[in-house]
Design a protein around this motif. Structure first.
Motif, short mmCIF file in Angstrom:
data_model
loop_
_atom_site.label_atom_id
_atom_site.label_comp_id
_atom_site.label_asym_id
_atom_site.label_seq_id
_atom_site.Cartn_x
_atom_site.Cartn_y
_atom_site.Cartn_z
N HIS A 105 -3.85 8.20 -0.63
CA HIS A 105 -5.13 7.97 -1.65
C HIS A 105 -6.01 9.19 -1.52
CE1 HIS A 105 -6.92 7.17 2.38
NE2 HIS A 105 -7.99 7.65 1.71
N THR A 157 -4.29 2.73 0.71
CA THR A 157 -3.12 2.98 0.17
C THR A 157 -2.88 4.30 0.57
OG1 THR A 157 -4.27 1.58 -1.75
CG2 THR A 157 -2.41 3.25 -2.26
N PRO A 173 -4.15 1.77 -5.95
CA PRO A 173 -5.10 1.86 -4.97
C PRO A 173 -6.17 1.01 -4.91
CG PRO A 173 -5.27 3.54 -6.31
CD PRO A 173 -4.17 2.85 -7.10
N THR A 174 -6.53 0.73 -3.36
CA THR A 174 -7.81 -0.01 -3.23
C THR A 174 -8.46 0.75 -2.34
OG1 THR A 174 -6.86 -1.08 -1.31
CG2 THR A 174 -6.48 -2.18 -3.64
N ASN A 180 0.82 -0.93 0.05
CA ASN A 180 0.04 0.10 0.03
C ASN A 180 0.74 1.31 0.16
OD1 ASN A 180 -2.68 -1.35 0.16
ND2 ASN A 180 -2.24 -1.94 2.07
N THR A 181 2.21 0.98 -0.11
CA THR A 181 3.05 2.28 0.03
C THR A 181 4.24 2.20 -1.24
OG1 THR A 181 4.57 0.91 1.30
CG2 THR A 181 2.78 2.51 2.38
N SER A 202 -9.48 3.52 2.60
CA SER A 202 -8.43 2.87 1.63
C SER A 202 -7.16 2.72 2.54
CB SER A 202 -8.03 3.80 0.50
OG SER A 202 -7.15 3.51 -0.31
#
Lengths: 220, 66
Positions: free
Chosen positions: B55, B52, B27-28, A218-219, B50
């Motif tokens: 985001h 991410t 991104p989610t 996520n990064t 999210s």
């Protein structure tokens, strides 16, 4: 005259040996009258020498910025070895012997500051030597050739400095240096997957690194 | 991530080249509707989440379900 040598010629020819030779001449005429004289002839040695190109284990090839190693020896006492003016051309700098030079037995030419090839192709430099003593000159010259290879250059055009996961990188690799090969020394993918390259992967100039990379985190 | 490179030619090597590539995560996000049924005039309660980093969630369209 050499022992036992006789001649009826008015100008007899003999081959002297090295060093000082005293020639005693005696003439006898038809009446049995004699006269004698002597002359000294010094025969000097024609100097000899050896040029040994030890540069880079004898290959004569260096990389730009390196020094050379040309060793000069002569068994002739008093020999002076002369280096003719060296033509470095327009692409090699750092040469010290554009005006030539003189050397003695055992001297070594190193070009102490190193020879720098500013071009993108190898350049050959020829060193021409002769040898002489105060009395004699050897007409035979000897040469040593040094090839100064350029420091290879690399241009990197990274058109994908930032991509989204799953996309492909596109990094164009190029080199103006003749014969260049581009090699990856290491890749740090970190947590990114999909990469296929590793240390030792090679590319030819004009080719690109292209591979799809995945960031499952996520990064960045 | 980083590609470290060197170039070789005629027995000579120049080292120290590199180029970096940032691989951004896709991104989610999750939308949680805490009030799927409301009375006329009430506010909706939809949560967008999210994991991410960095985001930004955009509403791209809104339409009425018959």
């Amino acid at each position: 005259m050499p022992p036992g040598f006789t001649s009826t010629q008015s100008n007899p020819v003999v081959t002297p040996v090295l060093g000082l030779t005293t020639y005693v001449l005696q003439v006898t005429d038809a009446f049995g009258c004699t006269d004698s004289d002597q002359i000294d002839v010094t025969v000097n040695e024609v100097p000899t020498f050896t040029v040994t190109n030890n540069t880079n284990a004898g290959t004569g090839q260096i990389c730009s910025g390196s020094i050379i190693d040309i060793n000069l020896t002569s068994p002739t006492i008093g020999a002076i070895i002369t280096l003719q003016p060296v033509v470095y051309g327009g692409f090699v700098t750092g040469g010290l012997y554009a005006a030539g030079g003189t050397f003695a037995n055992g001297n070594t030419i190193t070009e102490g500051g190193g020879l720098i090839n500013t071009s993108n192709a190898p350049v050959s430099i020829v060193y021409t030597f002769s040898v002489a003593t105060p009395d004699c000159t050897n007409p035979v010259t000897q040469q040593a050739t040094i090839v100064v290879n350029p420091s290879p250059v690399l241009s990197i055009t990274n058109s994908t400095p930032s991509i989204c996961s799953g996309s492909a990188v596109n990094v164009l690799l190029n080199s103006a240096t003749s014969g260049a090969v581009i090699r990856i020394t290491s890749v740090n993918y970190g947590s990114v997957t999909g990469g296929t390259l590793s240390a030792g992967s090679t590319f030819t100039p004009g080719s690109s690194i292209t591979e799809s990379l995945i960031n499952s985190g996520n990064t960045r | 991530m980083r590609y470290n490179l060197e170039v070789l030619a005629n027995g000579c090597t120049t080292t120290g080249f590199f180029t970096d590539v940032i691989v951004n995560p896709n991104p989610t996000f999750v939308a949680s509707n805490f009030a799927p049924e409301i009375c006329h005039g009430d506010q909706t309660s939809i949560f967008f989440g999210s994991a991410t980093a960095g985001h930004q969630i955009n509403v791209v369209s809104v339409f009425m379900v018959p």
